[in-house]
Design an enzyme around this catalytic site. Structure first.
Site, mmCIF file in Angstrom:
data_model
loop_
_atom_site.group_PDB
_atom_site.id
_atom_site.type_symbol
_atom_site.label_atom_id
_atom_site.label_comp_id
_atom_site.label_asym_id
_atom_site.label_seq_id
_atom_site.Cartn_x
_atom_site.Cartn_y
_atom_site.Cartn_z
ATOM 1 N N TYR A 156 -7.490 36.777 51.753
ATOM 2 C CA TYR A 156 -8.832 36.261 51.467
ATOM 3 C C TYR A 156 -9.725 37.229 50.677
ATOM 4 O O TYR A 156 -10.508 36.803 49.835
ATOM 5 C CB TYR A 156 -9.514 35.833 52.767
ATOM 6 C CG TYR A 156 -9.091 34.444 53.203
ATOM 7 C CD1 TYR A 156 -9.824 33.322 52.835
ATOM 8 C CD2 TYR A 156 -7.942 34.258 53.970
ATOM 9 C CE1 TYR A 156 -9.435 32.049 53.226
ATOM 10 C CE2 TYR A 156 -7.541 32.994 54.364
ATOM 11 C CZ TYR A 156 -8.284 31.890 53.986
ATOM 12 O OH TYR A 156 -7.881 30.627 54.363
ATOM 13 N N GLU A 187 -6.345 28.196 60.614
ATOM 14 C CA GLU A 187 -4.970 28.512 60.237
ATOM 15 C C GLU A 187 -4.263 29.282 61.347
ATOM 16 O O GLU A 187 -3.079 29.050 61.622
ATOM 17 C CB GLU A 187 -4.971 29.301 58.925
ATOM 18 C CG GLU A 187 -5.337 28.423 57.726
ATOM 19 C CD GLU A 187 -5.917 29.198 56.557
ATOM 20 O OE1 GLU A 187 -5.739 30.435 56.508
ATOM 21 O OE2 GLU A 187 -6.563 28.569 55.700
#
Length: 403
Positions: free
Chosen positions: A97, A139
């Site tokens: 990320y 997730e």
């Protein structure tokens, strides 16, 4: 859990909507240019969607939708779930990320120039990490569920092609059995598998393919259409034989057969969009629930019709009724069967409007234009939006399908 965004941040994000409408695609194109310069990150993406511009378009729409709904993020719940499922299929991890954050914020600053004030950049940094933390949390839940499921796994698992079958002149099925000989997790009908493929001359490629088999514990099946000049589809059709080993991640995706099963179902597909419905039909045929099923499929010719014998067998057994449209051929007597009606030419929206079952749940899968027209017809004839479910190919770069 992500901390709520403050009023000032949300106000600044909303004020950026006109800039995103004007420059969103330029920003996301620049973002991907920066991301793909890193080979470790590049390998996480389907490069074909970069070459045709679909991925930057899809992301531009998603960023715009995020800004427009910043005060009502509940409206984004479906999109967030689809993204999380896709990320899990591709084995996206929290450490990835920051790369995206740097690329996105750098692209915003680059494209907007002096208009990208420190306040705007600070707001977008907060907004990015707020959404990122939501995705990372969801997730993680999916990864944990996969690891705990019987036959489940996390990461890439080697599967051997145990059988391949030519379903039509354009579609080939590949049955996949785990190399370790252990069971596989039962997928939910409609889910897909993600693949990490090493294609000679092209390097690492990522692809998703719907599972076309009913849920089971021994193997999966995917059914792949050959695409003109398709790097991966050509390789699969021409080079991947029984015995070839492929790297596969656990089933993912939220375009699934409802639980409990809807009381009445219509499956409406074009081309290879039928694959998730073949899995759903297999599950329905094996279960005790006997919901009325109508199957409507559009293909070019009888030679391109995949799973035709299977559909006719189900129709003969009274498990469904079907309409098959041949857009480039006239059906012959041999294509007829009990419970199957064949049609010459494309399915038209007026024909569909006359066939609407407003009590049914409609599952739709195919090219974006086909789905856009079909969904518009269903809504115009009074089918509630809650009874319309669809799966899109590629990156969903059509704004009417990305919400």
């Amino acid at each position: 859990m992500a901390s709520p965004l403050d009023d000032k941040t949300r106000s600044i994000i909303k004020a950026c909507v006109p800039a995103l409408e004007a420059h969103g695609l330029t920003i996301t194109t620049e973002m991907y240019r920066r991301l793909l310069a890193n080979p470790d990150i590049r390998d996480l993406f389907n490069i074909s969607h970069q070459k045709d511009g679909e991925q930057p378009k899809a992301l531009a729409l998603a960023v715009l939708a995020y800004a427009r709904n910043i005060d009502n993020l509940g409206a984004m719940a479906g999109a967030v779930e689809r993204i999380a499922e896709k990320h899990v299929g591709l084995n996206i991890l929290p450490e990835h990320y920051p790369y995206v954050a740097d690329a996105l914020l750098g692209a915003i600053a680059h494209v907007l120039g002096d208009a990208a004030t420190p306040e705007i950049m600070d707001a977008w940094g907060k907004a990015y990490w707020f959404l990122a933390e939501i995705l990372i949390g969801r997730e993680e839940q999916i990864y944990v569920a996969h690891a705990a499921a019987p036959g489940g796994w996390v990461g890439w698992r080697p599967f051997r092609v145990s059988r391949r079958v030519e379903e039509s002149e354009t579609v080939t099925s590949f049955e996949l059995t785990p190399e370790d000989g252990k069971p596989v997790m039962h997928h939910v009908p409609g889910q897909y598998l993600s693949f990490r493929l090493d294609v000679p001359g092209h390097g690492s490629e990522r692809r998703n393919y719907s599972i076309s088999s009913a849920p089971g514990s021994r193997s999966y099946r995917i059914s792949v259409r050959r695409i003109d000049n398709g790097v991966v589809s050509d390789w699969l059709h021409d080079r991947v034989k029984e015995g070839t080993v492929l790297q596969v991640s656990a089933p993912a995706g939220d375009f699934t057969l409802g639980n409990p099963t809807p009381t009445s179902i219509v499956f409406l597909s074009a081309g290879v969009g039928l694959t998730p419905f073949i899995s759903m039909l297999g599950a329905l045929g094996a279960g005790t629930a006997k919901a009325p099923v109508r199957y409507i499929h559009i293909t070019r010719t009888p030679a391109t019709e995949a799973f035709g014998p299977y559909i006719r067998d189900l129709a003969d057994r009274g498990l469904l009724c079907a309409d098959i449209f041949y857009s480039r051929a006239t059906p012959q007597a041999s294509q007829h069967a009990t419970g199957v009606t064949t049609h010459a030419g494309r399915m038209t929206q007026p024909w569909l409007a006359q066939e609407i079952d407003r009590a049914a749940t409609w599952y739709i899968c195919g090219p974006d234009g086909f789905m856009r027209d079909t969904i518009a017809t269903l809504k115009a004839t009074g089918v509630p939006e809650s009874q319309i479910r669809y799966e899109f190919f590629g990156s969903a770069a059509d704004s009417t399908l990305a919400g």
